[in-house]
Scaffold this motif. Structure first.
Motif, PDB file in Angstrom:
ATOM      1  N   PHE A  34      -6.852  -1.749   1.614  1.00 34.39           N
ATOM      2  CA  PHE A  34      -6.221  -1.039   2.723  1.00 34.39           C
ATOM      3  C   PHE A  34      -6.137   0.451   2.406  1.00 34.39           C
ATOM      4  O   PHE A  34      -6.503   1.304   3.208  1.00 34.39           O
ATOM      5  CB  PHE A  34      -4.824  -1.628   2.937  1.00 34.39           C
ATOM      6  N   ARG A  35      -5.668   0.758   1.166  1.00 31.24           N
ATOM      7  CA  ARG A  35      -5.539   2.152   0.762  1.00 31.24           C
ATOM      8  C   ARG A  35      -6.893   2.850   0.762  1.00 31.24           C
ATOM      9  O   ARG A  35      -7.039   3.960   1.279  1.00 31.24           O
ATOM     10  CB  ARG A  35      -4.948   2.254  -0.642  1.00 31.24           C
ATOM     11  N   THR A  54      -1.036   6.267 -12.203  1.00 28.29           N
ATOM     12  CA  THR A  54      -2.137   7.205 -11.948  1.00 28.29           C
ATOM     13  C   THR A  54      -2.961   6.612 -10.813  1.00 28.29           C
ATOM     14  O   THR A  54      -2.849   5.430 -10.482  1.00 28.29           O
ATOM     15  CB  THR A  54      -3.015   7.373 -13.190  1.00 28.29           C
ATOM     16  N   GLU A  55      -3.794   7.433 -10.242  1.00 29.25           N
ATOM     17  CA  GLU A  55      -4.630   6.979  -9.141  1.00 29.25           C
ATOM     18  C   GLU A  55      -5.526   5.827  -9.584  1.00 29.25           C
ATOM     19  O   GLU A  55      -5.729   4.841  -8.894  1.00 29.25           O
ATOM     20  CB  GLU A  55      -5.463   8.162  -8.627  1.00 29.25           C
ATOM     21  N   GLY A  56      -6.007   5.950 -10.861  1.00 28.05           N
ATOM     22  CA  GLY A  56      -6.884   4.906 -11.402  1.00 28.05           C
ATOM     23  C   GLY A  56      -6.156   3.582 -11.532  1.00 28.05           C
ATOM     24  O   GLY A  56      -6.685   2.540 -11.151  1.00 28.05           O
ATOM     25  N   GLU A  57      -4.905   3.639 -12.011  1.00 28.13           N
ATOM     26  CA  GLU A  57      -4.125   2.409 -12.165  1.00 28.13           C
ATOM     27  C   GLU A  57      -3.857   1.769 -10.806  1.00 28.13           C
ATOM     28  O   GLU A  57      -3.905   0.553 -10.654  1.00 28.13           O
ATOM     29  CB  GLU A  57      -2.788   2.719 -12.856  1.00 28.13           C
ATOM     30  N   ALA A  58      -3.604   2.602  -9.831  1.00 20.38           N
ATOM     31  CA  ALA A  58      -3.309   2.081  -8.513  1.00 20.38           C
ATOM     32  C   ALA A  58      -4.515   1.379  -7.919  1.00 20.38           C
ATOM     33  O   ALA A  58      -4.393   0.461  -7.129  1.00 20.38           O
ATOM     34  CB  ALA A  58      -2.859   3.219  -7.592  1.00 20.38           C
ATOM     35  N   ARG A  59      -5.717   1.820  -8.336  1.00 18.38           N
ATOM     36  CA  ARG A  59      -6.914   1.205  -7.768  1.00 18.38           C
ATOM     37  C   ARG A  59      -7.412   0.028  -8.591  1.00 18.38           C
ATOM     38  O   ARG A  59      -8.339  -0.651  -8.190  1.00 18.38           O
ATOM     39  CB  ARG A  59      -8.039   2.246  -7.712  1.00 18.38           C
ATOM     40  N   ASP A  60      -6.795  -0.155  -9.763  1.00 16.12           N
ATOM     41  CA  ASP A  60      -7.275  -1.183 -10.692  1.00 16.12           C
ATOM     42  C   ASP A  60      -7.101  -2.565 -10.074  1.00 16.12           C
ATOM     43  O   ASP A  60      -5.987  -3.037  -9.880  1.00 16.12           O
ATOM     44  CB  ASP A  60      -6.472  -1.058 -12.008  1.00 16.12           C
ATOM     45  N   GLY A  61      -8.229  -3.232  -9.805  1.00 16.85           N
ATOM     46  CA  GLY A  61      -8.185  -4.551  -9.172  1.00 16.85           C
ATOM     47  C   GLY A  61      -7.685  -5.639 -10.100  1.00 16.85           C
ATOM     48  O   GLY A  61      -7.243  -6.696  -9.666  1.00 16.85           O
ATOM     49  N   THR A  91       1.421 -11.139  -4.654  1.00 12.57           N
ATOM     50  CA  THR A  91       0.328 -12.025  -5.056  1.00 12.57           C
ATOM     51  C   THR A  91      -0.909 -11.189  -5.328  1.00 12.57           C
ATOM     52  O   THR A  91      -1.008 -10.034  -4.886  1.00 12.57           O
ATOM     53  CB  THR A  91       0.026 -13.027  -3.932  1.00 12.57           C
ATOM     54  N   ALA A  92      -1.816 -11.781  -6.075  1.00  6.53           N
ATOM     55  CA  ALA A  92      -3.047 -11.068  -6.428  1.00  6.53           C
ATOM     56  C   ALA A  92      -3.843 -10.735  -5.166  1.00  6.53           C
ATOM     57  O   ALA A  92      -4.384  -9.637  -5.018  1.00  6.53           O
ATOM     58  CB  ALA A  92      -3.888 -11.928  -7.370  1.00  6.53           C
ATOM     59  N   GLN A  93      -3.876 -11.708  -4.210  1.00  2.18           N
ATOM     60  CA  GLN A  93      -4.636 -11.458  -2.986  1.00  2.18           C
ATOM     61  C   GLN A  93      -4.014 -10.312  -2.199  1.00  2.18           C
ATOM     62  O   GLN A  93      -4.705  -9.448  -1.659  1.00  2.18           O
ATOM     63  CB  GLN A  93      -4.658 -12.712  -2.089  1.00  2.18           C
ATOM     64  N   ALA A  94      -2.660 -10.324  -2.151  1.00  3.38           N
ATOM     65  CA  ALA A  94      -1.991  -9.277  -1.393  1.00  3.38           C
ATOM     66  C   ALA A  94      -2.269  -7.918  -2.014  1.00  3.38           C
ATOM     67  O   ALA A  94      -2.515  -6.931  -1.314  1.00  3.38           O
ATOM     68  CB  ALA A  94      -0.489  -9.546  -1.346  1.00  3.38           C
ATOM     69  N   LEU A  95      -2.252  -7.890  -3.354  1.00  7.71           N
ATOM     70  CA  LEU A  95      -2.518  -6.628  -4.036  1.00  7.71           C
ATOM     71  C   LEU A  95      -3.932  -6.154  -3.732  1.00  7.71           C
ATOM     72  O   LEU A  95      -4.156  -4.979  -3.388  1.00  7.71           O
ATOM     73  CB  LEU A  95      -2.322  -6.796  -5.545  1.00  7.71           C
ATOM     74  N   ALA A 148       0.835  -1.199   0.000  1.00  6.85           N
ATOM     75  CA  ALA A 148       0.000   0.000   0.000  1.00  6.85           C
ATOM     76  C   ALA A 148       0.872   1.252   0.000  1.00  6.85           C
ATOM     77  O   ALA A 148       0.625   2.198  -0.748  1.00  6.85           O
ATOM     78  CB  ALA A 148      -0.919  -0.005   1.218  1.00  6.85           C
ATOM     79  N   ASP A 149       1.915   1.242   0.832  1.00  2.73           N
ATOM     80  CA  ASP A 149       2.837   2.380   0.859  1.00  2.73           C
ATOM     81  C   ASP A 149       3.500   2.564  -0.495  1.00  2.73           C
ATOM     82  O   ASP A 149       3.698   3.688  -0.968  1.00  2.73           O
ATOM     83  CB  ASP A 149       3.924   2.168   1.927  1.00  2.73           C
ATOM     84  N   GLY A 150       3.875   1.426  -1.120  1.00  2.00           N
ATOM     85  CA  GLY A 150       4.501   1.477  -2.445  1.00  2.00           C
ATOM     86  C   GLY A 150       3.575   2.109  -3.468  1.00  2.00           C
ATOM     87  O   GLY A 150       4.000   2.936  -4.282  1.00  2.00           O
ATOM     88  N   LEU A 151       2.310   1.736  -3.408  1.00  2.00           N
ATOM     89  CA  LEU A 151       1.342   2.324  -4.339  1.00  2.00           C
ATOM     90  C   LEU A 151       1.252   3.829  -4.123  1.00  2.00           C
ATOM     91  O   LEU A 151       1.251   4.611  -5.074  1.00  2.00           O
ATOM     92  CB  LEU A 151      -0.026   1.666  -4.154  1.00  2.00           C
ATOM     93  N   ASP A 152       1.205   4.234  -2.846  1.00  2.00           N
ATOM     94  CA  ASP A 152       1.156   5.670  -2.530  1.00  2.00           C
ATOM     95  C   ASP A 152       2.344   6.388  -3.142  1.00  2.00           C
ATOM     96  O   ASP A 152       2.219   7.448  -3.758  1.00  2.00           O
ATOM     97  CB  ASP A 152       1.186   5.891  -1.011  1.00  2.00           C
ATOM     98  N   LEU A 153       3.515   5.748  -2.951  1.00  2.00           N
ATOM     99  CA  LEU A 153       4.752   6.354  -3.434  1.00  2.00           C
ATOM    100  C   LEU A 153       4.730   6.485  -4.952  1.00  2.00           C
ATOM    101  O   LEU A 153       5.082   7.524  -5.519  1.00  2.00           O
ATOM    102  CB  LEU A 153       5.933   5.487  -2.981  1.00  2.00           C
ATOM    103  N   ALA A 154       4.281   5.407  -5.610  1.00  2.00           N
ATOM    104  CA  ALA A 154       4.266   5.405  -7.064  1.00  2.00           C
ATOM    105  C   ALA A 154       3.316   6.477  -7.591  1.00  2.00           C
ATOM    106  O   ALA A 154       3.623   7.172  -8.564  1.00  2.00           O
ATOM    107  CB  ALA A 154       3.844   4.023  -7.579  1.00  2.00           C
TER     108      ALA A 154
END
Lengths: 265, 493
Positions: free
Chosen positions: B153-154, B113-120, B143-147, B100-106
């Motif tokens: 979480f985010r 983009t915010e949309g990509e970060a949320r893309d399930g 892993t997919a579950q972790a993502l 989650a922190d990594g996604l924030d950082l990216a």
């Protein structure tokens, strides 16, 4: 009544115990006692009276050099005890205080048993060779302080557990136990109730038969009751000194008259 | 919204409430302060308190509760099968948090983009690469579950943060409004503020007490954990201390006796040094010294208390140790060859004693000064000398307090670490000779927990059992000391 005591005094007293000449006391820059000269007679009760802050306690504390424990205090002039200068270098203040005992305003028994309180002085000065001697001194002193009957069954109880009046009589017993020649009392009854006060006053009358007593008091009735001589202090001056009966009935100085009639104080 | 901004906004609302409340109070009495029940300041404070206190309370609760809630939700999303592979529950969770922190950082770097970060349905491999390129610390295979868990979480955290901001600001505004509405010249604002102050003081003491409780509980739980792994009898009655770090819970001997013996021995030596010197200097300072000497010597003595213990440790290691060896060691002044090396019980004990001198002297000095002057006068009035007075009247009167001071010093000696490490060495040993190296409970706690320690092994957990032992020991001494000091106080008041 006072006049009768006056007559009695004349019969029993003769020589001066303390002779003070031109005594000056300074607390730092404050001139607390000015030019005081006085003869205190042996086997007499002398009362010091005067308004608060007039220097009577200060002068009393000069007589056994208790002022030595106050750093800023300075004493000038001569104070002779039996003709010997007590401020002379040869005189050990510790020995002097064994000869001139003191009882304080507030009862201050040591946090020890009643027995040990009374035995304190005799032990320090090596007055008792055996335990039996010491027991005897303790009993005699407590009897003289009219405390024996109340304390004889609890000699090992702490002295601080006694009532105020008993504590003060314990302090008197403690002072008497060292066989002093003079007993100084600094307002000994100011913390006591009337009954305890009258007990202590009776005690003072008894003590006079053995040594001279100097008592500082705020109560003029007390001075009149217990003393044969009275000294009136005002603002560091010894204003008037004479037989108690005379001072209270026929004061010579207008300040004395004002004080004993309640106009200044 | 950053936390700092939220607090600043709350303060601003409170300030506005203060100004309005004050103004309204003055207006309600027509500008005459005497007509008001309380001073205008109190009306303003009332409004400010009404807005600030509930808002901050909600904020605090929210800050604690939200992570717990989010963690609960997210940990439910991680399949149990994955956890069973030997990775502990908390490790999996921290992995999720890292992603989650990594996604924030990216997102912040512009790598996503915010949309990509949320893309399930994002490609897990490519995303891992992107995150690593962006400088995030993630494992090689997300892993997919972790993502999915990380994305949830985010989302939860971000949503929670917004909700929190909105709720807290709303509460602050409502509170300020209520406070301002209450304001009237007959309203007893003083009393309200008085209660507010009282609540503040209670809160402060509660925090102190709860923190202590928390520390004790963490000790207790870890100690229980330790005793599950290691037999309590061996711990309390074992005479050997030999932890093994290589075998991971292999053949360690974790007997507390050598450490306790070292602790008590060194403390006793320290007290033998500190008590006479400290007490005598206290007697000198309070009974004999003139005011000039006292005003000069007392602060000088207390400088000793300001020296950091590590400096005392150096002093022990470099000065006292070699000095003692040159007296008691081989070819020394006494020619006895008792002491092999500088590190010994006596070295640490003497230096610790020096450290405790100001502790004993300062406390004893206060206690001796508290003995009423009347007692001294009484003793001097009977013809006693100063030392007779000290010995027979002042010390007996002050004794309970002095004993209390000594016990407090003892509990400090028991808790001391640095001087022991540098002065007494690290060898756990049961010996009667003060010239041998020994070590104490505290020094061993440090060595068990420094470096790479696994908190599930008895070798690390033993530190908590040691800490608990020490805590109970010093607590007992402190309670005894306080009890004695209190008893003493009753005597003179």
């Amino acid at each position: 009544m006072n006049d009768m005591r006056f007559v009695e005094t004349r019969v029993t007293t003769n020589e001066a115990k303390f002779t003070a000449k031109d005594v000056q006391v300074y607390y730092g820059d404050n001139h607390a006692i000015k030019d005081v000269s006085i003869d205190i007679e042996d086997k007499t009760v002398t009362a010091f009276i005067g308004p608060s802050g007039c220097g009577k306690s200060t002068f009393l504390r000069c007589l056994n050099r208790m002022n030595d424990t106050i750093d800023i205090c300075r004493v000038e002039g001569d104070i002779l005890l039996d003709g010997e200068d007590i401020y002379d270098k040869k005189v050990d203040p510790v020995q002097l205080r064994a000869r001139v005992g003191m009882v304080f305003q507030k009862p201050n028994p040591f946090p020890k048993s009643i027995y040990d309180n009374v035995a304190y002085g005799p032990r320090i000065h090596g007055m008792a060779r055996t335990r039996a001697d010491l027991d005897e001194i303790v009993e005699k002193s407590l009897r003289r302080a009219a405390l024996w009957d109340e304390a004889k069954d609890r000699l090992n109880a702490p002295g601080t557990g006694l009532s105020g009046g008993q504590q003060q009589r314990l302090c008197i017993a403690r002072a008497v136990a060292t066989e002093p020649e003079v007993l100084l009392m600094d307002e000994p009854c100011s913390a006591l109730d009337p009954i305890a006060t009258s007990q202590v006053e009776e005690l003072i009358a008894d003590l006079r038969t053995r040594f001279s007593v100097v008592i500082v008091t705020h109560s003029m009735q007390q001075a009149a009751r217990v003393s044969q001589k009275t000294a009136f202090f005002h603002l560091g001056d010894l204003v008037e000194y004479g037989d108690t009966g005379h001072i209270f009935t026929n004061p010579e100085d207008p300040r004395t008259e004002s004080y004993i009639t309640g106009r200044i104080g | 919204m950053p936390f700092l901004w939220l607090v600043l906004i709350l303060l601003a609302i409170a300030a506005v409430g203060y100004a309005l409340g004050r103004a309204r109070a003055l207006a309600s009495s027509g500008g005459d302060i005497v007509q008001l029940h309380s001073l205008p300041v109190y009306y303003g404070s009332n409004a400010a308190l009404k807005s600030l206190v509930p808002a901050l309370a909600v904020l605090a609760v929210w800050l604690v509760a939200q992570p717990i809630y989010v963690t609960n939700v997210v940990s439910g999303m991680i399949p149990q099968a994955q956890i069973a592979e030997g990775v502990s529950d908390s490790l999996a969770l921290s992995e999720v948090r890292r992603i989650a922190d990594g996604l924030d950082l990216a997102v912040a770097n512009g790598a996503l983009t915010e949309g990509e970060a949320r893309d399930g349905n994002a490609d897990v491999g490519a995303l891992t690469q992107t995150l690593q390129d962006a400088g995030a610390v993630v494992t090689n295979e997300i892993t997919a579950q972790a993502l999915a868990a990380a994305q949830r979480f985010r989302a939860l955290s971000a949503g929670g943060a917004w909700a929190m901001t909105a709720v807290v600001i709303a509460i602050a505004v409502i509170g300020a409004f209520v406070g301002i509405r209450q304001t009237h010249k007959d309203f007893r604002a003083r009393n309200v503020v008085e209660q507010g102050i009282r609540a503040l003081l209670i809160a402060a003491s509660l925090i102190a007490i709860l923190t202590t409780l928390g520390i004790v509980l963490s000790l207790v739980f870890n100690t229980i954990e330790f005793f599950r792994l290691y037999p309590a009898l061996d711990f309390f009655f074992g005479t050997e201390w030999a932890p093994s770090f290589t075998g991971r819970g292999g053949a360690s001997s974790l007997g507390v006796l050598p450490l306790l013996w070292g602790t008590i021995y060194i403390s006793v030596v320290a007290l033998v040094v500190a008590v006479p010197i400290g007490l005598f200097s206290a007697i000198y300072l309070s009974e004999y010294a003139s005011p000039a000497v006292r005003s000069f010597a007392k602060p000088l003595l207390e400088v000793l208390a300001g020296i950091p213990t590590i400096v005392y440790g150096l002093f022990a290691l470099l000065t006292v140790g070699p000095l003692l060896v040159s007296v008691f060691g081989e070819g020394g002044l006494l020619g006895v060859n008792w002491q092999g090396g500088g590190r010994a019980v006596i070295t640490a004990g003497i230096v610790m004693g020096i450290m405790l001198i100001p502790f004993v002297s300062s406390l004893s000095d206060d206690i001796i000064n508290a003995v009423p002057q009347a007692l001294r006068d009484g003793s001097y009035g009977l013809g006693a000398t100063q030392s007779e007075t000290v010995k027979q009247v002042i010390l007996p009167a002050a004794l309970p307090g002095i004993v209390g001071a000594i016990l407090l010093a003892a509990s400090r000696a028991i808790g001391e670490t640095m001087i022991v490490v540098l002065g007494a060495g690290a060898a756990a040993r049961l010996s009667l000779s003060p010239f041998e190296a020994m070590t104490t409970v505290t020094a061993k706690i440090v060595s068990q927990l420094t470096g790479d320690s696994d908190f599930a092994s008895p070798e690390a957990l033993v530190a908590f059992a040691l800490g608990m032992t020490l805590f109970i020991l010093t607590l007992g001494l402190n309670i005894l000391a306080l009890h004695i000091v209190r008893k003493y106080r009753e005597q003179y008041e």
